[in-house]
Design a protein around this motif. Structure first.
Motif: not given
Length: 470
Positions: A339-357
């Motif tokens: 009965n749950g959802n998954l909330h997956v976090n990303v951390g963009p770099d200072p320029d606003g780019v999500i790391p390639e990996g």
């Protein structure tokens, strides 16, 4: 988000001299002799981040303002969505050591504030963020509009000391384009807000500093009002950090925040917004933080498992340690069958780019979701209770999806379903599966084709699948 690594090490250490040295390194001054002999003041401070998170959630007050809870009908879209993308991004991306860098590294507020004049993201492209989320299969996206450091990503008159994006090198509101991009990609819009603000000494001394505490609380009310009145419909309000002085639980601090008043005002501006429990009020859904395995029965209240793809931190770090793809898949399945959802976090770099990996991992996850998403999205858990490490079920109408996580020998035996199975197919290769339905159980021979994480069998019943969490 984040941890108290230094304090955990302190409380695990029994050597008095070493404790005194650690206290000095942690920035404590004055008479610290009593601290050197101290025991952990609460299990929240001594435990892991996941344990502290669970304790805060479990301590929510269900008796407080139940009238603010959304109806089942208003929660249906969120329960159908199953997958969201979390984005931790702010000034803390510049030091590149995680979102707790200001506190953990003992950076004075005035010194930390200088980062704002370096915060000029050259490649901030929320449209790209939204496309990455959609490719992964996410149905909603939540942005950390303001984290514990107090820096607001929008033009915030309510910000103490004008500590916001418009008065930074960015010179613009960064929340508005995020909201626009999410909507254009068909995603529901969520905003994260932390009442906690390390710039206020009253956070650690609420009763001793009443004037500073009043300004501290006023900022929260003003800024939550700004976020819920400026950007059209907002679908999710994700609080974090409602506890005080890094002690106790969110509910313990309810006397100060008065979340029943705060969230009643939110409801006036956003009647259908889905609210989490981290303001001290029970919220519309529960949260569980961290990538620890999910076990146990189907949970009666809708809930969300949230964690970072980068195990080092939620915010950007120069080194990336990504969770394995199979672990990501497994967490998704284990959440949905309960009965749950998954909330997956990303951390963009200072320029606003999500790391390639992180982007690549989400893309691979999306390919898997394309194949098996029918058995997860817009379903409900049950009718069978999950068996840890073995199987669980979801259903929609007359179809039950059996998620087999491991096969005991060659035959899996499950309890009988609410109706007789008319047809069974393996979603891995689409081939029909033979079942033995007798004596109040169903026996299934392991198919030749399987998935390394979750072999999904589609069972079509003669009557509605029904079950828990309908």
């Amino acid at each position: 988000m984040g941890g108290f690594t230094g304090w955990r090490a302190f409380f695990r250490t029994r050597d008095r001299k070493l404790r005194l040295a650690m206290l000095l390194s942690l920035g404590l001054t004055g008479d610290i002799s009593a601290w050197a002999a101290a025991e952990p003041p609460s299990t929240q401070q001594a435990g892991s981040d996941e344990q502290k998170s669970a304790l805060k959630t479990n301590n929510s007050n269900a008796a407080l303002a139940p009238e603010l809870r959304l109806s089942e009908a208003d929660m249906a879209w969120w329960r159908d969505a199953k997958l969201g993308m979390f984005i931790h991004w702010g000034l803390y991306s510049i030091p590149a050591s995680g979102e707790w860098s200001m506190f953990r590294d003992h950076v004075p507020a005035a010194e930390y504030a200088k980062l704002a004049q370096r915060f000029a993201p050259k490649h901030y492209d929320p449209q790209r963020w939204a496309k990455i989320a959609r490719t992964a299969g996410a149905r909603y996206m939540v942005l950390t509009a303001r984290h514990h450091d107090g820096f607001a990503l929008w033009d915030s008159p309510g910000s103490y000391g004008q500590f916001d994006a418009v008065h930074s090198a960015a010179r613009r509101d960064l929340v508005k384009p995020f909201v626009t991009a999410a909507r254009q990609q068909g995603l529901r819009v969520g905003l994260y807000y932390s009442p906690l603000d390390w710039r206020f000494p009253a956070y650690f001394h609420i009763r001793e500093m009443p004037e500073n505490a009043a300004a501290f609380r006023k900022q929260t009310y003003d800024q939550v009002r700004e976020l819920t009145t400026r950007y059209g419909r907002i679908d999710i309000l994700w609080y974090d950090g409602g506890w005080l002085a890094h002690n106790g639980t969110d509910a313990d601090a309810a006397w100060f925040w008065r979340p029943e008043i705060l969230n009643a005002e939110v409801r006036e501006h956003q009647p259908k917004i889905v609210i989490n429990p981290r303001s001290g009020w029970q919220g519309d859904f529960d949260t569980e933080e961290g990538a620890a395995p999910i076990t146990g029965p189907i949970r009666p209240k809708p809930w969300e498992k949230t964690f970072s793809l980068n195990e080092n931190a939620w915010g950007y770090t120069s080194g990336q340690r990504l969770i394995p793809l199979d672990q990501l898949k497994r967490l998704f399945v284990d959440a949905v069958i309960r009965n749950g959802n998954l909330h997956v976090n990303v951390g963009p770099d200072p320029d606003g780019v999500i790391p390639e990996g992180q982007e690549r991992l989400l893309h691979e996850f999306g390919v898997w979701n394309q194949r098996y998403g029918e058995s997860l999205f817009a379903t409900r858990p049950g009718p069978l209770e999950p068996v840890d490490g073995s199987y669980g079920t979801t259903h929609r109408g007359r179809t039950v999806y059996l998620h087999v996580l491991s096969w005991p020998d060659k035959v899996l035996t499950i309890p009988a379903l609410p109706g007789r199975v008319l047809r069974a197919t393996n979603m891995v290769d689409g081939k029909k599966i033979d079942l033995d339905q007798s004596q109040g159980e169903i026996r299934i021979l392991a198919p030749r084709a399987g998935d390394s994480v979750d072999t999904v069998l589609k069972l079509e019943l003669e009557t509605s699948g029904g079950g828990k969490g309908r």
